[in-house]
Structures are given as structure tokens and as C-alpha cells.
Design a protein around this motif. Structure first.
Motif, PDB file in Angstrom:
ATOM      1  N   LEU A 170      72.293  -2.174  38.677  1.00 49.85           N
ATOM      2  CA  LEU A 170      72.473  -3.530  39.192  1.00 49.85           C
ATOM      3  C   LEU A 170      71.151  -4.259  39.415  1.00 49.85           C
ATOM      4  CD1 LEU A 170      75.382  -3.028  41.759  1.00 49.85           C
ATOM      5  CD2 LEU A 170      75.446  -4.413  39.666  1.00 49.85           C
ATOM      6  N   ALA A 171      70.039  -3.581  39.171  1.00 53.86           N
ATOM      7  CA  ALA A 171      68.722  -4.199  39.345  1.00 53.86           C
ATOM      8  C   ALA A 171      68.176  -4.668  38.007  1.00 53.86           C
ATOM      9  CB  ALA A 171      67.755  -3.212  39.980  1.00 53.86           C
ATOM     10  N   ALA A 172      67.375  -5.723  38.053  1.00 49.01           N
ATOM     11  CA  ALA A 172      66.691  -6.221  36.861  1.00 49.01           C
ATOM     12  C   ALA A 172      65.300  -6.691  37.250  1.00 49.01           C
ATOM     13  CB  ALA A 172      67.475  -7.366  36.223  1.00 49.01           C
ATOM     14  N   SER A 173      64.350  -6.531  36.340  1.00 48.64           N
ATOM     15  CA  SER A 173      62.967  -6.942  36.568  1.00 48.64           C
ATOM     16  C   SER A 173      62.611  -8.072  35.606  1.00 48.64           C
ATOM     17  CB  SER A 173      62.018  -5.754  36.354  1.00 48.64           C
ATOM     18  OG  SER A 173      60.670  -6.169  36.387  1.00 48.64           O
ATOM     19  N   VAL A 174      62.052  -9.159  36.144  1.00 47.54           N
ATOM     20  CA  VAL A 174      61.692 -10.333  35.349  1.00 47.54           C
ATOM     21  C   VAL A 174      60.267 -10.742  35.700  1.00 47.54           C
ATOM     22  CG1 VAL A 174      62.165 -12.787  34.987  1.00 47.54           C
ATOM     23  CG2 VAL A 174      64.061 -11.167  35.142  1.00 47.54           C
ATOM     24  N   LEU A 175      59.501 -11.123  34.702  1.00 53.71           N
ATOM     25  CA  LEU A 175      58.131 -11.605  34.903  1.00 53.71           C
ATOM     26  C   LEU A 175      58.044 -13.092  34.592  1.00 53.71           C
ATOM     27  CD1 LEU A 175      56.084  -8.716  33.230  1.00 53.71           C
ATOM     28  CD2 LEU A 175      56.679  -8.988  35.656  1.00 53.71           C
ATOM     29  N   VAL A 176      57.246 -13.816  35.368  1.00 50.24           N
ATOM     30  CA  VAL A 176      57.021 -15.240  35.133  1.00 50.24           C
ATOM     31  C   VAL A 176      55.517 -15.512  35.102  1.00 50.24           C
ATOM     32  CG1 VAL A 176      59.201 -16.009  36.143  1.00 50.24           C
ATOM     33  CG2 VAL A 176      57.201 -15.721  37.619  1.00 50.24           C
ATOM     34  N   THR A 177      55.134 -16.622  34.480  1.00 45.31           N
ATOM     35  CA  THR A 177      53.727 -16.993  34.415  1.00 45.31           C
ATOM     36  C   THR A 177      53.335 -17.805  35.648  1.00 45.31           C
ATOM     37  OG1 THR A 177      54.092 -19.113  33.306  1.00 45.31           O
ATOM     38  CG2 THR A 177      53.936 -17.142  31.904  1.00 45.31           C
ATOM     39  N   ASP A 178      52.047 -17.905  35.875  1.00 45.50           N
ATOM     40  CA  ASP A 178      51.576 -18.735  36.972  1.00 45.50           C
ATOM     41  C   ASP A 178      51.972 -20.197  36.767  1.00 45.50           C
ATOM     42  OD1 ASP A 178      50.510 -16.597  38.299  1.00 45.50           O
ATOM     43  OD2 ASP A 178      48.425 -17.246  38.150  1.00 45.50           O
ATOM     44  N   ASP A 179      51.909 -20.667  35.542  1.00 49.25           N
ATOM     45  CA  ASP A 179      52.301 -22.051  35.266  1.00 49.25           C
ATOM     46  C   ASP A 179      53.765 -22.290  35.608  1.00 49.25           C
ATOM     47  OD1 ASP A 179      49.769 -22.715  34.417  1.00 49.25           O
ATOM     48  OD2 ASP A 179      50.239 -22.619  32.266  1.00 49.25           O
ATOM     49  N   GLN A 180      54.603 -21.307  35.329  1.00 51.54           N
ATOM     50  CA  GLN A 180      56.026 -21.440  35.656  1.00 51.54           C
ATOM     51  C   GLN A 180      56.251 -21.435  37.167  1.00 51.54           C
ATOM     52  OE1 GLN A 180      57.359 -18.128  33.318  1.00 51.54           O
ATOM     53  NE2 GLN A 180      57.705 -19.373  31.480  1.00 51.54           N
ATOM     54  N   ILE A 181      55.460 -20.661  37.885  1.00 48.86           N
ATOM     55  CA  ILE A 181      55.543 -20.647  39.351  1.00 48.86           C
ATOM     56  C   ILE A 181      55.138 -22.008  39.916  1.00 48.86           C
ATOM     57  CG2 ILE A 181      54.500 -19.691  41.443  1.00 48.86           C
ATOM     58  CD1 ILE A 181      54.296 -17.003  39.923  1.00 48.86           C
ATOM     59  N   VAL A 182      54.039 -22.538  39.425  1.00 47.84           N
ATOM     60  CA  VAL A 182      53.572 -23.846  39.891  1.00 47.84           C
ATOM     61  C   VAL A 182      54.611 -24.923  39.590  1.00 47.84           C
ATOM     62  CG1 VAL A 182      51.839 -25.646  39.509  1.00 47.84           C
ATOM     63  CG2 VAL A 182      51.131 -23.253  39.754  1.00 47.84           C
ATOM     64  N   ALA A 183      55.221 -24.853  38.403  1.00 49.55           N
ATOM     65  CA  ALA A 183      56.231 -25.843  38.027  1.00 49.55           C
ATOM     66  C   ALA A 183      57.448 -25.775  38.946  1.00 49.55           C
ATOM     67  CB  ALA A 183      56.651 -25.642  36.576  1.00 49.55           C
ATOM     68  N   ALA A 184      57.872 -24.565  39.307  1.00 51.08           N
ATOM     69  CA  ALA A 184      59.020 -24.418  40.195  1.00 51.08           C
ATOM     70  C   ALA A 184      58.696 -24.926  41.593  1.00 51.08           C
ATOM     71  CB  ALA A 184      59.442 -22.949  40.251  1.00 51.08           C
TER      72      ALA A 184
END
Length: 320
Positions: A254-268
């Protein structure tokens, strides 16, 4: 610190212990027009950034402090903790609420806004080194020398169980949630969330910055391993090694691991401000970034909860 397993019963015990002392999480729907990228699912936001101390960590800190007070195991020297900021703020708040001395060790690179909050809460603030690991070493030495109770930012069952009470409250308000998405640093929030949600068949998605991925690397390596830390969200997600407890829970189907970029973090983070006038720290925006960027793609009709876990940040850096 601990390799103990964590269960829903631990989370329920924590919820009973901190009831009436922490702020119940506020849950709000996120309309697709304002936060594009949510696809065909329904998105809910857990506004945990409104918690005492500005983050979810108040729950675990209070659970630990009250547990030791109840059992007569709180030393006169109080609590010592190393933190990137939020865990220390939570410990300082809990200590002030319970009349306990708290000494907080931070890297000298910690944000000034977090250092200021710590001092305002009455904590004894010690700046050590340049990364969390340096502060952790100093906290251990202090505890050994003074007899203080050594707390931990995330790798402790009482801390993680307290963190899990947020997800339990989330599910009480949105009982048919399919998925909860949380940001991961060392894994305390993920561990508590997983312990609270897995028994109900709720999926838990762990989100990390690409260059700050202790849990993701542990899953690759078959166990916790040291990683380099280099992210805009490193002040709150900058653990070099995830807890064994978090790793074990992350191996669940039931667990999943996802990676995001710094640019995507700033955009959110920017989207939350522009569309909701909500200001969160970069680490808290990481969870939402997984959805808005498409790194996590909801299925048709999926009901998703995103935990916005902290807001100890400087509003002047919204463009960064």
C-alpha cells in the motif's frame, strides 16, 4: 534510534494522550480549477500547517513528553533534540506547555525564522555544524553528559505515533479516502500515517525531492542508507538516512515512493499562495507537488488527501 514496529493501536494511544491539547486538523477541498493537475480524482488538503508550532511535529513532541511525565521518566534536565527546525520548535512548544526544559541543537544553516521561533518559545538553542547530522551528534553528547532525555526528530515510536494522529483525523473527516500523500524527510510522518491508514486499505504515497531521497534510496538499497542532501526543501526534509521503521512500512504494497524536482516544489508552493493564499514551507509543498506535476497520477475517481505539514517559512522567498 528505534527499529520497533508501529501499529494503529500506538496511534490511537497517542490520540488519546494529546486529545484536547493539539489542534484538530482542518480539511479543505481543493478545486481542480484553482489547482490544475489534479486530473480526474478528488483532492483534499489537510491544513496541518495551522498546528501549534507551525507543523505536524507538535503531535509527536507532546506525545513523547506526556508519556514520560505520566510514567515518571522525565529527567530534571528535560529534553534534548537535534532538528532542522520544525521538530525543535515542536519540542520547545511541548516543553513550555508541560513545564519541561528543552535544549535544541540545529545546524548553523537553519532558517532564521525557525531559530527565532525556538528562542521565543524559551528553548536553549545550540547551533552546531552545517547539516542535521552534526546537530544530532552534538545532541547525543549533551544527553550523555547531562542526563537529558534524548528525543529525535523522527526516529522514535512515540514521535511517529503522534504524527499519525493527523492522518487519523483526516480519515475521520473524509472516511472514503483512497490515498494520502505526505512529504518525507526521516520518515516520522510517513510511519505514523502508514500505521494509521494501512489497516483501512488506504494507500500512502511518500514524496521526496530528487536530491533529498532517504526513503527512496533505502527502497533501492534494501535498507536505510546514507544519502547526500541538496534541495530547496532540505531544511525540513534533509535527513541523510530514513528510519528503519519507515523503511519497513514503505515495503508494504500500500506504500509508494515518488520523487519531485525542486522546481516542481517551488511551483506547488507558489500555486498554494496564488490560488488559496496559503503559505507553506517548501517541504510541505513537496507532497502537493507530486500531484500538480503529474509525478503521481490519480486514477479515475480516486479520492486523495494531501497533508500540508508545515509553514515555518519566510514569505519573502516565495519566488525561490
Amino acid at each position: 534510534m528505534s527499529t520497533a514496529s508501529l501499529t494503529e493501536a500506538d496511534v490511537k494511544s497517542a490520540a488519546d494522550r494529546v486529545a484536547g491539547r493539539i489542534r484538530r486538523v482542518t480539511v479543505a477541498p481543493a478545486d481542480a480549477d484553482a489547482l490544475p493537475g489534479t486530473g480526474t480524482g478528488t483532492l483534499w488538503l489537510a491544513c496541518e500547517f495551522m498546528q501549534h508550532g507551525g507543523s505536524f511535529k507538535a503531535r509527536g513532541a507532546l506525545n513523547l513528553a506526556l508519556h514520560h511525565l505520566e510514567n515518571g521518566t522525565m529527567p530534571a534536565e528535560g529534553i534534548a533534540i537535534a532538528s532542522g527546525g520544525n521538530a525543535g520548535i515542536a519540542a520547545a512548544w511541548a516543553g513550555r506547555a508541560a513545564g519541561i526544559k528543552v535544549t535544541v541543537f540545529l545546524p548553523a544553516t537553519a532558517p532564521a525564522v525557525k531559530i527565532g521561533k525556538l528562542r521565543a518559545l524559551g528553548a536553549d538553542v545550540r547551533l552546531e555544524g552545517t547539516v542535521y547530522a552534526h546537530a544530532l551528534e552534538a545532541s547525543v553528547r549533551h544527553a550523555e553528559a547531562t542526563g537529558a532525555l534524548l528525543s529525535h526528530a523522527y526516529d522514535h515510536p512515540l514521535i511517529a505515533a503522534g504524527a499519525g494522529t493527523c492522518a487519523a483525523e483526516f480519515r475521520e473527516q473524509v472516511p472514503d479516502l483512497d490515498t494520502i500523500i505526505v512529504a518525507v524527510g526521516g520518515g516520522g510522518l510517513f510511519s505514523g500515517t502508514a500505521a494509521a491508514m494501512f489497516p483501512h486499505g488506504v494507500r500512502v504515497v511518500a514524496v521526496e525531492p530528487e536530491n533529498c531521497r532517504a526513503l527512496n534510496a533505502a527502497l533501492e538499497a534494501g535498507g536505510p542508507t546514507d544519502v547526500d542532501v541538496d534541495s530547496v526543501a532540505a531544511d525540513s526534509l534533509g535527513a541523510r538516512r530514513v528510519s528503519q521503521m519507515a523503511y519497513q512500512l514503505a515495503t508494504d504494497p500500500l506504500a509508494a515512493s515518488v520523487l519531485v524536482t525542486d522546481d516542481q516544489i517551488v511551483a506547488a508552493r507558489t500555486a498554494l499562495w496564488e490560488h488559496r493564499r496559503v503559505l507553506v514551507e517548501h517541504g510541505a509543498a513537496a507532497a502537493l507537488a507530486a500531484v500538480l506535476s503529474g509525478r503521481y497520477s490519480p486514477s479515475e475517481g480516486e479520492r486523495i488527501g494531501v497533508v500540508l505539514c508545515g509553514a515555518n517559512t519566510d514569505p519573502s522567498d516565495l519566488s525561490h
